[in-house]
Write an enzyme that holds these catalytic residues in place. Sequence first.
Site, PDB file in Angstrom:
ATOM      1  N   GLY A  15       0.837  -1.115   0.042  1.00  0.00           N
ATOM      2  CA  GLY A  15       0.051  -0.159  -0.008  1.00  0.00           C
ATOM      3  C   GLY A  15       0.819   1.403   0.013  1.00  0.00           C
ATOM      4  N   GLY A  32       3.234   1.972  -2.430  1.00  0.00           N
ATOM      5  CA  GLY A  32       3.825   2.112  -3.891  1.00  0.00           C
ATOM      6  C   GLY A  32       5.072   1.432  -4.238  1.00  0.00           C
ATOM      7  CB  ILE A  33       7.138  -1.191  -2.365  1.00  0.00           C
ATOM      8  CG1 ILE A  33       7.356  -0.191  -1.050  1.00  0.00           C
ATOM      9  CG2 ILE A  33       8.210  -2.070  -2.671  1.00  0.00           C
ATOM     10  CD1 ILE A  33       7.496  -0.863   0.008  1.00  0.00           C
ATOM     11  N   PRO A  82      -6.827  -7.696  -5.802  1.00  0.00           N
ATOM     12  CG  PRO A  82      -6.231  -7.448  -3.402  1.00  0.00           C
ATOM     13  CD  PRO A  82      -6.818  -8.524  -4.693  1.00  0.00           C
ATOM     14  CE1 TYR A  95       1.549  -6.904 -11.944  1.00  0.00           C
ATOM     15  CE2 TYR A  95       0.109  -8.641 -11.468  1.00  0.00           C
ATOM     16  CZ  TYR A  95       1.427  -8.176 -11.309  1.00  0.00           C
ATOM     17  OH  TYR A  95       2.346  -8.635 -10.589  1.00  0.00           O
TER      18      TYR A  95
END
Length: 150
Positions: free
Chosen positions: A94, A96-97, A127, A132
């Site tokens: 959650g 942004g990695i 998720p 994607y």
Amino acid sequence: MISIRPGTRTDIPQAFALVTELAVYELAADQVSNSAEQMADDGFGANPLFGMLVAEDSESQKIVGMALYYFRYSTWKGKRLYLEDIIVTEDFRGYGIGKLLLDATIEMAHETHCTGMMWQVLDWNKPAIGFYQQFGTRFDDGWTNCHLDF
């Protein structure tokens, strides 16, 4: 702060812990037959079979995510990058990695003159599918995965 860098042999124990975490998440922990030692040999031996990018937390110096990829060849498309897995440890999801890892993998594909990338996602992993879709990913219908285990 998270930095993305190429993985090294010394990252393998932490990377393999991420693999194990993913297997548990996918309800398939009993299917893991690889080991950290084998992964180190396969990725960093005389003839490396895969490349790996890692997300490292600069505060703790821990690997909190990884993207593992290899190259394949398509008779129709030429050289392709196959993304085996993107894994971000649960405590760091959650932030942004995953996007940082996918962006870096896409850049790797461009730098190595690939004509595109491909990967798989479980149809129940909403998720991941949503993640994607943000990249304009095309999802294939009509293909069945085949496996022959030895």
